[in-house]
Design an enzyme around this catalytic site. Structure first.
Site, PDB file in Angstrom:
ATOM      1  N   SER A  98       0.840  -1.203   0.000  1.00 42.73           N
ATOM      2  CA  SER A  98       0.000   0.000   0.000  1.00 42.73           C
ATOM      3  C   SER A  98       0.874   1.252   0.000  1.00 42.73           C
ATOM      4  O   SER A  98       0.377   2.359  -0.221  1.00 42.73           O
ATOM      5  CB  SER A  98      -0.947   0.005   1.206  1.00 42.73           C
ATOM      6  OG  SER A  98      -0.240  -0.254   2.404  1.00 42.73           O
ATOM      7  N   GLU A 134      -8.824 -10.049   4.080  1.00 44.42           N
ATOM      8  CA  GLU A 134      -9.242  -8.678   3.787  1.00 44.42           C
ATOM      9  C   GLU A 134     -10.650  -8.644   3.205  1.00 44.42           C
ATOM     10  O   GLU A 134     -10.949  -9.353   2.221  1.00 44.42           O
ATOM     11  CB  GLU A 134      -8.237  -8.021   2.807  1.00 44.42           C
ATOM     12  CG  GLU A 134      -8.591  -6.580   2.481  1.00 44.42           C
ATOM     13  CD  GLU A 134      -7.463  -5.797   1.818  1.00 44.42           C
ATOM     14  OE1 GLU A 134      -6.330  -6.308   1.725  1.00 44.42           O
ATOM     15  OE2 GLU A 134      -7.737  -4.658   1.395  1.00 44.42           O
TER      16      GLU A 134
END
Ligand code: KIV
Length: 272
Positions: free
Chosen positions: A54, A191
Site C-alpha cells: 500500500s 481482507e
C-alpha cells in the site's frame, strides 16, 4: 518499553504470535513505510508492523498497489527495520515478484530478506501460489498469507467490493486458508470478507488470522495513514479513524506560513 497494553518487552517472533492466539490474546498490526513512523508505531507497542505494498498508494500516490517494485519495497522495509526494536516486521512481496514461478519467487524473497532485514514476507493468494510459498518457507523465510480482497488482483476482480459472499468463493477461501496453514505459513491476513466467514477461518486454523474489514479475528490490521486520518478521501465502513492528522497538520503548517509571512518567526530566541 512505553507501549500500551504491552506485557512483554521482548522482540515479537512468529512463534509468540501463535502463542498469543492459543492464549486468546489479540494481535495488533499496522503499516509503516519509513523510519520515523516505524519508531512511533513500534514504541506504541505494536505487535506486527507491515511494510505494505500500500506504500504504492500512500507514499507514491499510485492508484493501485501494482506499480511498486522490489527495489522500492526493499527501500521502505530497510527504513522501517532501522526504526524498530520490538515489533515483528513483515514486508509485502510486490506484484510480479512471485507470480511467475517458484524460482523467481524464492530469488526475490531471499533478496528482500537479505537487503531489508525484515523478519517475514507476505504474499497474496492461495493454491495458485502454494508451490512458491512452500519454496520460500523451505528457504527458511517465514510467510504470512493474504486472502479475500487481494489488491494485487484488482484488475481481475474489477472492484474493491467485499469478497467471498458467494458460497463457491467462500469454500475456496476456506480451503486456501487450510492449504496455507498446512504449507507452514505463520499467519494469514483476511481482507474485506463477511465476518461470519472470517470467524469460521479463525476457529478452524491454529495460526493467527489478522482481519481488515473482516470483523472480529485473532488480530486486526489497518493502514496507518488511514486510521490516523492523514487522507480525507478514503472512508470505507470498516475504517475507524483515531485522529484527524490531516487537519492537525494543515493547521500547523498554515500557522507556520502565517508566522513566516508576518515575520513573527523567527523571534529573538530562535536565532544565534
Ligand atoms: O499493503 C497493505 O497495506 C496490506 C494491508 C491492507 C493488509 O496488505
Amino acid at each position: 518499553m512505553s507501549g500500551y497494553l504491552v506485557d512483554d518487552a521482548r522482540k515479537v517472533t512468529t512463534h509468540r504470535l501463535i502463542e498469543m492466539k492459543q492464549q486468546g490474546k489479540k494481535i495488533a498490526m499496522l503499516t509503516a513505510y519509513d523510519y520515523t513512523m516505524a519508531q512511533i508505531v513500534d514504541q506504541a507497542g505494536m505487535d506486527i508492523i507491515l511494510v505494505g505494498d500500500s506504500a504504492s498508494n500512500v507514499m507514491a500516490g499510485n492508484f493501485t498497489t501494482l506499480p511498486i517494485s522490489v527495489e522500492q519495497m526493499i527501500y521502505h522495509a530497510k527504513s522501517v527495520v532501522r526504526g524498530v526494536k520490538r515489533s515483528l516486521v513483515v514486508c509485502d512481496m510486490p506484484f510480479g515478484s512471485y507470480q511467475v514461478g517458484r524460482t523467481e519467487g524464492v530469488t526475490n524473497a531471499i533478496r528482500i530478506m537479505k537487503e531489508s532485514h525484515a523478519d517475514a514476507l507476505k504474499l497474496e493468494g492461495g493454491v495458485e501460489i502454494l508451490d512458491t510459498v512452500r519454496a520460500i518457507l523451505d528457504a527458511g523465510i517465514p510467510v504470512m498469507g493474504h486472502l479475500g480482497l487481494m489488491p494485487q488482483s484488482i484488475n481481475k476482480f474489477g472492484t474493491y467490493a467485499v469478497r467471498a459472499k458467494e458460497q463457491a468463493e467462500a469454500d475456496k477461501l476456506l480451503s486456501d486458508a487450510h492449504a496455507l496453514e498446512e504449507a507452514g505459513c505463520f499467519a494469514i491476513v483476511l481482507e474485506k470478507i463477511p465476518a461470519e466467514l472470517c470467524q469460521r477461518v479463525c476457529q478452524e486454523l491454529t495460526i493467527p488470522v489478522i482481519g481488515i474489514g473482516a470483523g472480529p479475528a485473532d488480530g486486526q490490521v489497518l493502514v496507518a495513514h488511514d486510521m490516523l486520518g492523514m487522507n480525507k478521501d478514503f472512508s470505507p465502513k470498516f475504517l475507524r479513524r483515531y485522529a484527524d492528522l490531516f487537519t492537525i497538520m494543515t493547521d500547523a503548517i498554515g500557522q507556520y506560513i502565517n508566522d513566516v509571512k508576518t515575520e513573527d518567526f523567527p523571534n529573538e530566541n530562535e536565532r544565534y
